[in-house]
Motif scaffolding. Sequence first.
Motif, PDB file in Angstrom:
ATOM      1  N   THR A   1     -17.425   8.030  -4.504  1.00 22.36           N
ATOM      2  CA  THR A   1     -16.101   7.845  -3.921  1.00 22.36           C
ATOM      3  C   THR A   1     -15.565   6.474  -4.308  1.00 22.36           C
TER       4      THR A   1
ATOM      5  N   SER B   1     -11.881   4.182  -3.857  1.00 24.04           N
ATOM      6  CA  SER B   1     -10.603   4.209  -3.147  1.00 24.04           C
ATOM      7  C   SER B   1      -9.414   4.286  -4.100  1.00 24.04           C
ATOM      8  N   ARG B   2      -9.499   3.596  -5.212  1.00 26.39           N
ATOM      9  CA  ARG B   2      -8.408   3.629  -6.193  1.00 26.39           C
ATOM     10  C   ARG B   2      -9.002   3.216  -7.525  1.00 26.39           C
TER      11      ARG B   2
ATOM     12  N   GLU C   1     -14.282  -2.119  -8.038  1.00 25.38           N
ATOM     13  CA  GLU C   1     -14.742  -0.738  -7.877  1.00 25.38           C
ATOM     14  C   GLU C   1     -14.931  -0.070  -9.233  1.00 25.38           C
TER      15      GLU C   1
ATOM     16  N   THR D   1     -11.453  10.143  -5.688  1.00 19.35           N
ATOM     17  CA  THR D   1     -10.744   8.889  -5.907  1.00 19.35           C
ATOM     18  C   THR D   1      -9.329   8.966  -5.344  1.00 19.35           C
TER      19      THR D   1
ATOM     20  N   SER E   1      -8.022   7.698  -2.550  1.00 20.83           N
ATOM     21  CA  SER E   1      -7.791   7.866  -1.111  1.00 20.83           C
ATOM     22  C   SER E   1      -7.013   6.685  -0.546  1.00 20.83           C
ATOM     23  N   ASP E   2      -7.096   5.555  -1.205  1.00 19.19           N
ATOM     24  CA  ASP E   2      -6.436   4.319  -0.768  1.00 19.19           C
ATOM     25  C   ASP E   2      -6.907   3.833   0.599  1.00 19.19           C
ATOM     26  N   GLY E   3      -7.989   4.402   1.118  1.00 22.22           N
ATOM     27  CA  GLY E   3      -8.593   3.866   2.332  1.00 22.22           C
ATOM     28  C   GLY E   3      -8.450   4.644   3.617  1.00 22.22           C
TER      29      GLY E   3
ATOM     30  N   GLN F   1      -9.431  10.329   3.039  1.00 18.77           N
ATOM     31  CA  GLN F   1     -10.792  10.356   2.494  1.00 18.77           C
ATOM     32  C   GLN F   1     -11.514  11.631   2.931  1.00 18.77           C
TER      33      GLN F   1
ATOM     34  N   SER G   1     -20.910   5.593  -2.355  1.00 22.57           N
ATOM     35  CA  SER G   1     -19.577   5.224  -1.914  1.00 22.57           C
ATOM     36  C   SER G   1     -19.233   3.837  -2.428  1.00 22.57           C
TER      37      SER G   1
ATOM     38  N   GLY H   1     -15.959   2.789  -2.717  1.00 29.03           N
ATOM     39  CA  GLY H   1     -14.714   2.293  -2.153  1.00 29.03           C
ATOM     40  C   GLY H   1     -14.534   2.380  -0.665  1.00 29.03           C
TER      41      GLY H   1
ATOM     42  N   GLY I   1     -14.548   4.258   3.322  1.00 30.87           N
ATOM     43  CA  GLY I   1     -14.263   5.520   3.994  1.00 30.87           C
ATOM     44  C   GLY I   1     -15.530   6.288   4.321  1.00 30.87           C
TER      45      GLY I   1
END
Length: 155
Positions: free
Chosen positions: A4, A6-7, A13, A37, A39-41, A46, A65, A67, A69
């Motif tokens: 995972t 986040s961006r 990341e 990918t 999810s932006d947090g 997520q 993981s 990033g 979440g």
Amino acid sequence: MLTTVSRGFFRGEEEREMGFRSALRNAHPGRTLVEVTDSDGPDATQRDLVLRALRRDPDIRAVYSIGGGNAATIQAFEELGRGYEVFIAHDLDHDNTRLLRERRLSAVLHHDLRQDMRRACQIIMRANGALPDEGPSLPSPIQVVTPYNMPPDVA
């Protein structure tokens, strides 16, 4: 294995993911990675992304993981009544500390940000002559924290 991020354009990341893919390719050439990918947090986003990935691939049994979440990722596994064998995360924040104590995370890769900041200040001071030059600086150490070696004073 589920990864995972986040961006995809966050440099730290991105570098973690590239290093992981390279190491996995060398150690386990046939292993499949499923990436979640962008999810932006937010946890709800997520969770939804992980649910989709888990529904598409019933063989996912491990998580790296990169990033965050993590609580939402675990929630997605639980909603589908599925478990995982290993869950590796980054940063010893409040949520990850709780998840480690509950033994829902296998390990957390942790950087001591205070130590990193101290080193950065020393490098700047050396570059400006305020401290003597001690040669090249070593990279920041990474601590692998598990439920079995977690310091008792971590919140």
